[in-house]
Scaffold this motif. Structure first.
Motif, mmCIF file in Angstrom:
data_model
loop_
_atom_site.group_PDB
_atom_site.id
_atom_site.type_symbol
_atom_site.label_atom_id
_atom_site.label_comp_id
_atom_site.label_asym_id
_atom_site.label_seq_id
_atom_site.Cartn_x
_atom_site.Cartn_y
_atom_site.Cartn_z
ATOM 1 N N TYR A 65 0.832 -1.195 0.000
ATOM 2 C CA TYR A 65 0.000 0.000 0.000
ATOM 3 C C TYR A 65 0.868 1.247 0.000
ATOM 4 C CZ TYR A 65 1.004 -0.120 5.047
ATOM 5 O OH TYR A 65 1.628 -0.144 6.271
ATOM 6 N N TYR A 66 0.221 2.393 -0.265
ATOM 7 C CA TYR A 66 0.931 3.672 -0.219
ATOM 8 C C TYR A 66 0.120 4.675 0.590
ATOM 9 C CZ TYR A 66 -2.325 5.262 -3.858
ATOM 10 O OH TYR A 66 -3.464 5.598 -4.549
ATOM 11 N N ILE A 67 0.805 5.697 1.095
ATOM 12 C CA ILE A 67 0.175 6.747 1.879
ATOM 13 C C ILE A 67 0.687 8.095 1.389
ATOM 14 C CG2 ILE A 67 -0.074 7.785 4.179
ATOM 15 C CD1 ILE A 67 0.438 4.976 5.343
ATOM 16 N N ASN A 68 -0.208 8.969 0.959
ATOM 17 C CA ASN A 68 0.152 10.351 0.645
ATOM 18 C C ASN A 68 -0.211 11.219 1.839
ATOM 19 O OD1 ASN A 68 1.077 10.050 -2.086
ATOM 20 N ND2 ASN A 68 -1.053 9.788 -2.719
ATOM 21 N N GLY A 69 0.669 12.159 2.195
ATOM 22 C CA GLY A 69 0.326 12.967 3.354
ATOM 23 C C GLY A 69 1.213 14.165 3.570
ATOM 24 N N ASN A 70 0.963 14.832 4.697
ATOM 25 C CA ASN A 70 1.754 15.990 5.116
ATOM 26 C C ASN A 70 1.900 15.938 6.637
ATOM 27 O OD1 ASN A 70 -0.736 17.001 6.202
ATOM 28 N ND2 ASN A 70 -1.238 17.820 4.178
ATOM 29 N N ASN A 71 2.323 17.040 7.240
ATOM 30 C CA ASN A 71 2.557 17.035 8.683
ATOM 31 C C ASN A 71 1.287 16.865 9.506
ATOM 32 O OD1 ASN A 71 5.356 17.183 8.988
ATOM 33 N ND2 ASN A 71 5.370 19.357 8.485
ATOM 34 N N LYS A 72 0.118 17.055 8.873
ATOM 35 C CA LYS A 72 -1.136 16.874 9.591
ATOM 36 C C LYS A 72 -1.643 15.433 9.505
ATOM 37 C CE LYS A 72 -2.767 21.659 9.106
ATOM 38 N NZ LYS A 72 -3.862 22.530 8.607
ATOM 39 N N THR A 73 -1.035 14.643 8.641
ATOM 40 C CA THR A 73 -1.443 13.255 8.474
ATOM 41 C C THR A 73 -1.130 12.452 9.732
ATOM 42 O OG1 THR A 73 -1.025 13.377 6.088
ATOM 43 C CG2 THR A 73 -1.189 11.185 7.059
ATOM 44 N N GLN A 74 -2.107 11.689 10.186
ATOM 45 C CA GLN A 74 -1.933 10.879 11.388
ATOM 46 C C GLN A 74 -1.890 9.407 11.014
ATOM 47 O OE1 GLN A 74 -4.940 11.838 14.279
ATOM 48 N NE2 GLN A 74 -4.653 14.029 14.058
ATOM 49 N N CYS A 75 -0.715 8.813 11.110
ATOM 50 C CA CYS A 75 -0.566 7.375 10.905
ATOM 51 C C CYS A 75 0.759 6.929 11.501
ATOM 52 C CB CYS A 75 -0.661 6.987 9.425
ATOM 53 S SG CYS A 75 0.626 7.671 8.364
ATOM 54 N N TYR A 76 0.769 5.731 12.034
ATOM 55 C CA TYR A 76 1.965 5.255 12.721
ATOM 56 C C TYR A 76 3.147 5.078 11.759
ATOM 57 C CZ TYR A 76 1.107 0.447 11.028
ATOM 58 O OH TYR A 76 0.939 -0.668 10.253
ATOM 59 N N LYS A 190 10.610 18.690 -0.594
ATOM 60 C CA LYS A 190 10.969 19.974 0.020
ATOM 61 C C LYS A 190 9.971 21.062 -0.334
ATOM 62 C CE LYS A 190 14.805 23.178 0.704
ATOM 63 N NZ LYS A 190 16.221 23.508 0.375
ATOM 64 N N ASN A 191 9.589 21.155 -1.617
ATOM 65 C CA ASN A 191 8.653 22.177 -2.076
ATOM 66 C C ASN A 191 7.257 21.568 -2.177
ATOM 67 O OD1 ASN A 191 7.230 24.256 -3.260
ATOM 68 N ND2 ASN A 191 8.590 24.490 -5.025
ATOM 69 N N THR A 192 6.421 21.814 -1.174
ATOM 70 C CA THR A 192 5.101 21.185 -1.134
ATOM 71 C C THR A 192 4.126 21.733 -2.174
ATOM 72 O OG1 THR A 192 4.435 22.725 0.615
ATOM 73 C CG2 THR A 192 5.306 20.588 1.301
ATOM 74 N N SER A 193 4.483 22.835 -2.821
ATOM 75 C CA SER A 193 3.610 23.366 -3.873
ATOM 76 C C SER A 193 3.621 22.453 -5.103
ATOM 77 C CB SER A 193 4.048 24.779 -4.268
ATOM 78 O OG SER A 193 5.337 24.759 -4.857
ATOM 79 N N GLU A 194 4.605 21.561 -5.177
ATOM 80 C CA GLU A 194 4.723 20.642 -6.309
ATOM 81 C C GLU A 194 3.970 19.332 -6.085
ATOM 82 O OE1 GLU A 194 8.885 20.114 -6.869
ATOM 83 O OE2 GLU A 194 9.239 22.169 -7.547
ATOM 84 N N GLY A 195 3.451 19.136 -4.868
ATOM 85 C CA GLY A 195 2.721 17.899 -4.584
ATOM 86 C C GLY A 195 2.715 17.599 -3.097
ATOM 87 N N ASN A 196 2.249 16.406 -2.749
ATOM 88 C CA ASN A 196 2.220 16.000 -1.348
ATOM 89 C C ASN A 196 3.615 16.023 -0.741
ATOM 90 O OD1 ASN A 196 -0.635 15.228 -0.874
ATOM 91 N ND2 ASN A 196 -0.225 13.753 -2.496
#
Length: 358
Positions: A65-76, A190-196
């Motif tokens: 599986y895969y997970i897309n996220g950012n600093n607000k994503t909650q997963c172990y 590094k540049n989040t404007s380009e994607g997750n």
């Protein structure tokens, strides 16, 4: 690896609940470039979205599986990778091969990490298991060792031709660097404007969970989620009316015992993230009341319902909250994941967690 070049390699001795040891291998840019060409690209075939509907309908963790996220994503999984990246940044260089072998010649490290860093600052980490199969037994594979007489790390494919002829070295202690069977990868943009900002890919879910003793990590995460429902400020709310959840008597230990007995229940709370896309967040309070009422009526009319009144959460209209006990936690989990099933032909209602829990 196609279109990727490994820029650094680390070995790790990871033990859940204890301080992990991470050391960097002192390989030259040329050696890293040569090694990169031997590493196979991990296959993403049959990989599914961890937070997607297909995965949410499963009661156990998918194999890939895969997970897309950012600093607000909650997963172990993200918590684990953040810790790994922090350890890599603080890692010192491996000075002696003795540091990763015990007196019996057993390899103390259990994982190796390959880092591919781009010019734009993006980083990708690839994780591999290392163990007995990686101890040197024969020639013809990449190894890591120290030449006698100098404290400089070298990586060399034994038996390969290099410059002025074949390079073969007798090695007393060493280990091979894996070139296939990647268990997981982590992309940090590094540049989040380009994607997750982050993308996690788990290629071997069982090996990943085993390597990081995920059971312990999951239990910590479940405890955190349960208590977040009951926080005084910024607690998780349900329905459009933002009703609270009240775990009666705050008996978290007993509630967690029930959760940990079921892989499906554990997965529900480990994977729970406070998203407005969840049905339980979008419905009206009256709709939730109707669901609770239907469950109670079904129990009253069916002696073989599979669950009883004590298994159904109560709505406290005075306090504007949903009251949950250790007996009703499976039904609460089903409400969170919208998994209460009504069979249209025989009007039978099923709460899958009770079937799995038994």
């Amino acid at each position: 690896m196609k279109n990727k070049e490994i820029t650094s390699i680390f070995v790790m001795n990871y033990k859940a609940g204890k301080k992990s040891t991470t050391l960097k291998l002192g390989l030259s840019d040329e050696e890293l470039k040569d090694f990169s060409s031997t590493v196979e690209d991990p296959s993403e075939r049959s990989m599914i979205d961890y937070f997607g509907e297909e995965c949410m309908e499963e009661f156990s963790t998918p194999k890939k599986y895969y997970i897309n996220g950012n600093n607000k994503t909650q997963c172990y999984q993200l918590d684990i990778f953040k810790k790994i990246m922090s350890n890599l940044n603080d890692a010192s260089e491996l000075k002696s091969i003795k540091n990763i072998f015990n007196d019996d010649g057993e390899l103390l490290c259990n994982m190796v990490a390959y880092i591919s860093k781009k010019e734009n600052g993006d980083e990708e980490l690839f994780l591999y298991n290392i163990g007995k199969n990686n101890l040197i037994k024969d020639i013809g594979f990449w190894l890591f060792n120290f030449k006698k007489g100098r404290q400089k790390a070298i990586g060399q494919k034994v038996g390969s031709t290099k410059n002025n002829g074949a390079y073969i070295e007798q090695v007393e202690n060493g280990f091979s660097l894996p070139t296939n069977s990647c268990i997981a990868s982590f992309y940090n943009r590094k540049n989040t404007s380009e994607g997750n900002q982050y993308k996690i890919k788990i290629y071997q879910a069982y090996n990943f969970d085993e390597a990081f003793n995920v059971t312990e990590t999951q239990h910590e995460y479940v405890d955190r989620i349960l208590k977040k429902f009951n926080k005084k400020n910024d607690s998780i709310k349900l329905t459009k009316e933002n009703i609270s959840v009240n775990f009666i008597n705050k008996d978290y230990d007993e509630i967690e015992k029930v959760i940990y007995k079921s892989e499906g229940l554990t997965k529900t709370f480990v994977n729970f993230h406070d998203s407005q896309r969840r049905i339980i967040k979008k419905i009206d309070l009256e709709e939730l009341k109707d669901v609770i009422k239907s469950l109670k009526e079904y129990v009253d009319k069916n002696a073989d319902a599979g669950f009883v009144l004590e298994n159904i959460p109560e709505i406290n209209e005075v306090n504007n909250e949903l009251e949950v006990t250790k007996d009703s936690i499976p039904t609460f989990a089903a409400l969170l994941d919208n998994k209460i099933i009504e069979r249209l032909l025989n009007k039978k209602i099923e709460i899958p967690y009770f079937k799995k829990h038994k």
